[in-house]
Design an enzyme around this catalytic site. Structure first.
Site, PDB file in Angstrom:
ATOM      1  N   THR A 130     -75.665 -34.674  32.801  1.00  0.00           N
ATOM      2  CA  THR A 130     -74.403 -35.384  33.049  1.00  0.00           C
ATOM      3  C   THR A 130     -74.550 -36.863  32.699  1.00  0.00           C
ATOM      4  OG1 THR A 130     -75.020 -35.753  35.371  1.00  0.00           O
ATOM      5  CG2 THR A 130     -73.666 -33.811  34.889  1.00  0.00           C
ATOM      6  N   GLY A 158     -82.676 -43.245  39.337  1.00  0.00           N
ATOM      7  CA  GLY A 158     -81.892 -44.409  39.737  1.00  0.00           C
ATOM      8  C   GLY A 158     -80.920 -44.019  40.834  1.00  0.00           C
ATOM      9  N   ILE A 218     -77.920 -42.563  40.652  1.00  0.00           N
ATOM     10  CA  ILE A 218     -77.365 -41.213  40.513  1.00  0.00           C
ATOM     11  C   ILE A 218     -78.449 -40.171  40.731  1.00  0.00           C
ATOM     12  CG2 ILE A 218     -76.278 -39.595  38.922  1.00  0.00           C
ATOM     13  CD1 ILE A 218     -74.818 -41.988  37.671  1.00  0.00           C
ATOM     14  N   ARG A 263     -76.004 -38.769  29.186  1.00  0.00           N
ATOM     15  CA  ARG A 263     -75.525 -38.990  27.831  1.00  0.00           C
ATOM     16  C   ARG A 263     -76.089 -37.889  26.928  1.00  0.00           C
ATOM     17  NH1 ARG A 263     -72.321 -41.862  29.835  1.00  0.00           N
ATOM     18  NH2 ARG A 263     -71.823 -44.051  29.360  1.00  0.00           N
ATOM     19  N   GLU A 314     -70.091 -36.110  20.803  1.00  0.00           N
ATOM     20  CA  GLU A 314     -68.755 -35.968  21.373  1.00  0.00           C
ATOM     21  C   GLU A 314     -67.801 -37.040  20.831  1.00  0.00           C
ATOM     22  OE1 GLU A 314     -68.429 -37.797  25.676  1.00  0.00           O
ATOM     23  OE2 GLU A 314     -70.193 -36.493  25.612  1.00  0.00           O
ATOM     24  N   HIS A 328     -66.956 -33.934  29.626  1.00  0.00           N
ATOM     25  CA  HIS A 328     -67.321 -35.286  30.061  1.00  0.00           C
ATOM     26  C   HIS A 328     -66.444 -35.729  31.242  1.00  0.00           C
ATOM     27  CE1 HIS A 328     -69.230 -39.309  28.593  1.00  0.00           C
ATOM     28  NE2 HIS A 328     -69.127 -39.284  29.915  1.00  0.00           N
ATOM     29  N   ARG A 370     -89.403 -44.596  35.277  1.00  0.00           N
ATOM     30  CA  ARG A 370     -90.275 -45.658  34.755  1.00  0.00           C
ATOM     31  C   ARG A 370     -91.193 -46.192  35.841  1.00  0.00           C
ATOM     32  NH1 ARG A 370     -86.367 -49.903  32.058  1.00  0.00           N
ATOM     33  NH2 ARG A 370     -85.188 -49.369  33.928  1.00  0.00           N
TER      34      ARG A 370
END
Length: 334
Positions: free
Chosen positions: A244, A162, A164, A246, A275, A296, A184
């Site tokens: 970076t 995507g 990022i 999830r 977390e 995070h 995808r």
């Protein structure tokens, strides 16, 4: 909005002063000055009396909480790019609009991803620790000491191409890495040509062939443990993994075992499956120089947080001016 009743807005965490000041100018905003995480009971109490809830990524807004919300709650204006912490479908059933803050953290997150891509193979944290403990631990340059791995000429496999992921690919290409990706659907031919990127419709096949894996996909039910024990076993023993996105996208327990057994060479992690708790085994591996751990912070820039706040404000103003918020999240997306 000057002739209308100002909506009551509840901020679950402390936001940058500039954002909070603007919130107080425009709305009846309740601030969280001490920045203490709100409990579920505190969040629910707010949802039963305010017009707008502004949760962050650490605030889990469940279907049960939404069902108990007061009838005045019409907008959940998330201060986050991800929406996995909000039950969007439950909100839709109650007639509550949900918004988020997309497109403002791309560059910051990609920068930190690339920092980890550099830090793990080149052993940057280990090197820093040597001098931080006092220069007496360092005997000077040696031709065989603190050897890492070269980046140039290696293959990086991006999981989730995507915004990022594409930004990471551009940075990685500048460092001489060969770009491979699984998504995808394929990106545009122009983007593939620009990045000289190789598309893999099989994630399994890509994982077995790349030197660095970068996880950049969103957290959804479909991506939970996408990087499973079986898939981790496909990676080469000289390969690295960086996350970076999830924490729950990777089977963390399985990854730890692969690291301990030397089945993968190292990891760079900014997110964790449970977390803010961090698995003690990961901390031990970090002390051994096998992994680099960050709290995070990939999106943590002043500019990024202010941009997020601006989007929250725009979404609230648009909603109460009778317009569709520009960043409305539709049911079924989460």
């Amino acid at each position: 909005m000057t002739n209308k009743k100002r909506p009551t807005v509840y901020l679950t965490r402390k936001l940058p002063d500039l954002v909070e000041t603007r919130m107080r100018e425009l709305f009846e905003a309740e601030l969280n000055i001490e920045d203490a995480p709100r409990t579920e009971a505190e969040l629910l109490a707010a949802m039963q009396r305010v017009d707008v809830l502004v949760p962050t990524v650490t605030d889990r807004i469940t279907a049960s909480m939404i069902e108990q919300a007061g009838p005045q709650l019409k907008l959940i204006a998330g201060f986050s790019n991800g929406i996995d912490h909000i039950d969007v479908d439950a909100a839709a059933r109650r007639g509550i609009t949900v918004t988020n803050t997309p497109n403002v953290l791309t560059e910051d997150s990609a920068d930190m991803t690339m920092a980890l891509v550099l830090a793990v193979p080149r052993r940057l944290v280990e090197g820093t620790r040597v001098l931080a403990n006092g220069s007496e631990d360092w005997r000077g340059w040696s031709p065989t000491w603190m050897l890492g791995r070269r980046l140039s000429g290696k293959r990086i496999g991006i999981v989730g191409m995507g915004r990022i992921g594409t930004a990471v690919a551009r940075r990685a290409k500048a460092f001489g890495l060969s770009i491979h990706y699984h998504n995808r659907k394929r990106v545009s031919p122009a983007t593939e040509a620009e990045l000289e990127a190789t598309y893999w419709d099989s994630l399994d096949q890509m994982l077995a062939r790349v030197d660095i894996v970068s996880v950049n996909c969103p957290s959804t039910p479909a991506t939970y443990h996408l990087i499973s024990a079986r898939r981790l076993a496909l990676m080469q023993p000289t390969s690295y993994i960086v996350n970076t996105a999830r924490g729950d996208i990777i089977d963390e327990a399985a990854m730890i075992e692969c690291l301990r057994q030397g089945k993968i060479a190292g990891a760079g992690l900014d997110v964790f499956e449970n977390e803010p708790a961090v698995n003690p085994k990961l901390i031990k591996l970090a002390k051994e120089g096998r992994v680099v751990l960050l709290p995070h912070m990939s999106s943590a820039t002043i500019e990024g947080r202010i941009d997020m706040g601006d989007k929250v404000i725009i979404n609230i103003r648009a909603f109460y001016d009778g317009h569709r918020p520009p960043n409305r999240v539709l049911p079924g997306r989460a």
